[in-house]
Scaffold this motif. Structure first.
Motif, PDB file in Angstrom:
ATOM      1  N   UNK A 189       0.805  -1.223   0.000  1.00 35.58           N
ATOM      2  CA  UNK A 189       0.000   0.000   0.000  1.00 35.58           C
ATOM      3  C   UNK A 189       0.838   1.273   0.000  1.00 35.58           C
ATOM      4  N   UNK A 190       2.159   1.159   0.152  1.00 38.68           N
ATOM      5  CA  UNK A 190       2.991   2.347   0.342  1.00 38.68           C
ATOM      6  C   UNK A 190       4.377   2.138  -0.262  1.00 38.68           C
ATOM      7  N   UNK A 191       5.152   3.202  -0.373  1.00 35.85           N
ATOM      8  CA  UNK A 191       6.506   3.083  -0.922  1.00 35.85           C
ATOM      9  C   UNK A 191       7.501   2.420   0.021  1.00 35.85           C
ATOM     10  N   UNK A 192       7.075   2.101   1.226  1.00 36.82           N
ATOM     11  CA  UNK A 192       7.897   1.415   2.209  1.00 36.82           C
ATOM     12  C   UNK A 192       6.974   0.567   3.072  1.00 36.82           C
ATOM     13  N   UNK A 193       7.499  -0.408   3.802  1.00 38.93           N
ATOM     14  CA  UNK A 193       6.642  -1.138   4.738  1.00 38.93           C
ATOM     15  C   UNK A 193       5.957  -0.149   5.681  1.00 38.93           C
ATOM     16  N   UNK A 194       4.638  -0.270   5.809  1.00 37.12           N
ATOM     17  CA  UNK A 194       3.865   0.777   6.473  1.00 37.12           C
ATOM     18  C   UNK A 194       3.490   0.354   7.888  1.00 37.12           C
ATOM     19  N   UNK A 195       3.994   1.097   8.858  1.00 37.05           N
ATOM     20  CA  UNK A 195       3.671   0.843  10.264  1.00 37.05           C
ATOM     21  C   UNK A 195       3.459   2.178  10.963  1.00 37.05           C
ATOM     22  N   UNK A 196       2.414   2.261  11.763  1.00 35.30           N
ATOM     23  CA  UNK A 196       2.039   3.502  12.446  1.00 35.30           C
ATOM     24  C   UNK A 196       1.861   3.189  13.929  1.00 35.30           C
ATOM     25  N   UNK A 197       2.568   3.877  14.829  1.00 27.14           N
ATOM     26  CA  UNK A 197       2.429   3.585  16.257  1.00 27.14           C
ATOM     27  C   UNK A 197       0.985   3.657  16.750  1.00 27.14           C
ATOM     28  N   UNK A 198       0.208   4.598  16.224  1.00 32.02           N
ATOM     29  CA  UNK A 198      -1.184   4.730  16.664  1.00 32.02           C
ATOM     30  C   UNK A 198      -1.999   3.493  16.301  1.00 32.02           C
ATOM     31  N   UNK A 199      -1.644   2.828  15.201  1.00 33.76           N
ATOM     32  CA  UNK A 199      -2.360   1.612  14.824  1.00 33.76           C
ATOM     33  C   UNK A 199      -2.028   0.471  15.780  1.00 33.76           C
ATOM     34  N   UNK A 200      -0.752   0.374  16.187  1.00 31.22           N
ATOM     35  CA  UNK A 200      -0.389  -0.625  17.188  1.00 31.22           C
ATOM     36  C   UNK A 200      -1.177  -0.398  18.474  1.00 31.22           C
ATOM     37  N   UNK A 201      -1.274   0.864  18.881  1.00 33.12           N
ATOM     38  CA  UNK A 201      -1.971   1.197  20.122  1.00 33.12           C
ATOM     39  C   UNK A 201      -3.462   0.889  20.030  1.00 33.12           C
ATOM     40  N   UNK A 202      -4.024   0.970  18.813  1.00 31.11           N
ATOM     41  CA  UNK A 202      -5.455   0.745  18.628  1.00 31.11           C
ATOM     42  C   UNK A 202      -5.812  -0.714  18.401  1.00 31.11           C
ATOM     43  N   UNK A 203      -4.822  -1.574  18.343  1.00 35.32           N
ATOM     44  CA  UNK A 203      -5.065  -2.962  17.959  1.00 35.32           C
ATOM     45  C   UNK A 203      -6.027  -3.673  18.907  1.00 35.32           C
ATOM     46  N   UNK A 204      -5.958  -3.349  20.190  1.00 39.01           N
ATOM     47  CA  UNK A 204      -6.853  -3.996  21.157  1.00 39.01           C
ATOM     48  C   UNK A 204      -8.321  -3.669  20.882  1.00 39.01           C
ATOM     49  N   UNK A 205      -8.578  -2.572  20.185  1.00 43.65           N
ATOM     50  CA  UNK A 205      -9.954  -2.168  19.887  1.00 43.65           C
ATOM     51  C   UNK A 205     -10.467  -2.796  18.596  1.00 43.65           C
ATOM     52  N   UNK A 206      -9.617  -3.571  17.939  1.00 42.03           N
ATOM     53  CA  UNK A 206     -10.075  -4.304  16.771  1.00 42.03           C
ATOM     54  C   UNK A 206      -9.532  -3.789  15.456  1.00 42.03           C
ATOM     55  N   UNK A 207      -9.869  -4.528  14.396  1.00 45.02           N
ATOM     56  CA  UNK A 207      -9.328  -4.232  13.075  1.00 45.02           C
ATOM     57  C   UNK A 207      -9.788  -2.883  12.552  1.00 45.02           C
ATOM     58  N   UNK A 208     -11.029  -2.500  12.859  1.00 42.57           N
ATOM     59  CA  UNK A 208     -11.538  -1.226  12.368  1.00 42.57           C
ATOM     60  C   UNK A 208     -10.760  -0.051  12.915  1.00 42.57           C
ATOM     61  N   UNK A 209     -10.550  -0.043  14.235  1.00 44.58           N
ATOM     62  CA  UNK A 209      -9.830   1.063  14.864  1.00 44.58           C
ATOM     63  C   UNK A 209      -8.378   1.088  14.406  1.00 44.58           C
ATOM     64  N   UNK A 210      -7.746  -0.072  14.335  1.00 39.92           N
ATOM     65  CA  UNK A 210      -6.350  -0.126  13.918  1.00 39.92           C
ATOM     66  C   UNK A 210      -6.196   0.318  12.467  1.00 39.92           C
ATOM     67  N   UNK A 211      -7.109  -0.106  11.598  1.00 35.41           N
ATOM     68  CA  UNK A 211      -7.033   0.276  10.190  1.00 35.41           C
ATOM     69  C   UNK A 211      -7.261   1.764  10.009  1.00 35.41           C
ATOM     70  N   UNK A 212      -8.170   2.316  10.780  1.00 33.23           N
ATOM     71  CA  UNK A 212      -8.423   3.758  10.689  1.00 33.23           C
ATOM     72  C   UNK A 212      -7.168   4.548  11.034  1.00 33.23           C
ATOM     73  N   UNK A 213      -6.463   4.126  12.072  1.00 33.32           N
ATOM     74  CA  UNK A 213      -5.217   4.804  12.442  1.00 33.32           C
ATOM     75  C   UNK A 213      -4.131   4.554  11.404  1.00 33.32           C
ATOM     76  N   UNK A 214      -4.082   3.355  10.888  1.00 35.11           N
ATOM     77  CA  UNK A 214      -3.056   2.980   9.930  1.00 35.11           C
ATOM     78  C   UNK A 214      -3.177   3.761   8.635  1.00 35.11           C
ATOM     79  N   UNK A 215      -4.414   4.037   8.213  1.00 33.22           N
ATOM     80  CA  UNK A 215      -4.664   4.624   6.899  1.00 33.22           C
ATOM     81  C   UNK A 215      -5.039   6.097   6.961  1.00 33.22           C
TER      82      UNK A 215
END
Length: 321
Positions: free
Chosen positions: A261-287
């Motif tokens: 999806x990106x020019x480099x492997x894409x990782x966002x700290x906010x998405x890691x933090x949101x992971x406990x709230x599920x895929x929707x929350x993590x994806x929203x932060x990731x994207x």
């Protein structure tokens, strides 16, 4: 293919010295990407420096409980190493998803990190491409963009990084070890290794001219369930539309990195933090901030669905997958 000269480096110092001495030189090991680019005259190095004899082909434990992977370790050997399979399963799975057995037998750790985009306009020398010819334009912006980037891109380039291994390295917080042209060693966190395109998409990494990758180190194992899920147009030998590398802990937390999806492997700290709230929350932060085209907007829901499948697998699995 244009004429070039060739030498075999006897030592790491000799390799970087040769690269510094000869502008336009390139290091070569497996050659699985570079040779193809040379045949198409996308890359035209005037001099090749063979680094296969430098001894960077071992996997060794580090003092802090991690692993040091030599730059010349072949992808097949890395994926099959018992320590990698046991403690870094996401890396083994990513490598096995990445290519055919024949390619894995030749491809190296360093070369995998450095492989170039498979954007069709990068490979079509009749089309403008800022990554191939700076300042010529980006044909993908008004062309076929289905497999290309939705985040981290720019008006100069929307190409994606093709490596599966690099996505796993990103979720594992790997560090790239190098030898600079001045003889000094350097350690580059994987998060800082690949560059976003901005106005200079032809500059793809933070490596300096003549700098040689010597190893990649992994920190002490993080535990948890390791998953690598790759979505592609066909079942094998295809690059990812979306891939998710994840390490999921028992409490539902963990880390995620996304490829395709990106020019480099894409990782966002906010998405890691949101992971406990599920895929929707993590994806929203990731994207957050994504700028898809009409042709690749499907990747946004695909990221969420792929991540949801990964988390569901992790919940039902008691072992690395």
């Amino acid at each position: 293919m244009k004429p070039f000269t060739f030498e075999r480096a006897a030592t790491p110092a000799a390799a970087v010295s040769a690269a510094t001495r000869q502008p336009g030189a390139r290091f070569i090991a497996g050659g699985t990407n570079l040779l193809d680019l040379m045949k198409l005259q996308i890359e035209t190095p005037v001099h090749l420096i063979d680094v296969n004899g430098l001894g960077f082909d071992r996997i060794e434990p580090t003092n802090d409980g991690g692993l040091r992977i030599g730059a010349l370790v072949r992808n097949t050997d890395l994926a099959a190493d018992p320590r990698v399979r046991r403690d870094y399963g996401v890396l083994s799975r990513a490598l096995l998803a990445g290519a055919s057995g024949q390619l894995r037998n030749r491809a190296t750790t360093a070369g995998n990190l450095l492989q170039r985009t498979r954007c069709p306009y990068f490979y079509d020398t009749d089309q403008p491409c800022n990554k191939r010819q700076p300042g010529s334009g980006c044909s993908a912006l008004g062309g076929m963009s289905r497999p290309l980037g939705v985040i981290g891109v720019s008006q100069a380039c929307i190409a994606t990084h093709p490596s599966d291994m690099a996505v796993a390295m990103r979720v594992l917080d790997a560090t790239v070890e190098t030898l600079r042209a001045d003889g000094q060693a350097r350690r580059i966190p994987i998060a800082d290794f690949h560059r976003l395109p901005g106005d200079t998409p032809h500059v793809e990494t933070t490596l300096e001219p003549g700098e040689l990758i010597t190893a990649v180190t992994l920190p002490k194992p993080a535990g948890g369930v390791h998953v690598y899920q790759k979505v592609r147009d066909r079942a094998s030998y295809a690059f990812a539309l979306v891939s998710v590398a994840a390490i999921v802990q028992r409490d539902g937390g963990g880390r995620i990195a996304v490829g395709g999806i990106a020019p480099k492997p894409w990782r966002v700290p906010a998405a890691d933090a949101a992971l406990k709230r599920g895929a929707g929350a993590a994806s929203q932060a990731l994207l957050a901030g994504a700028t898809p085209t009409a042709e690749n907007a499907f990747k946004l829901p695909l990221v969420e669905r792929t991540l949801a499948a990964v988390l569901a697998h992790a919940r039902t699995s008691g072992r690395t997958a």
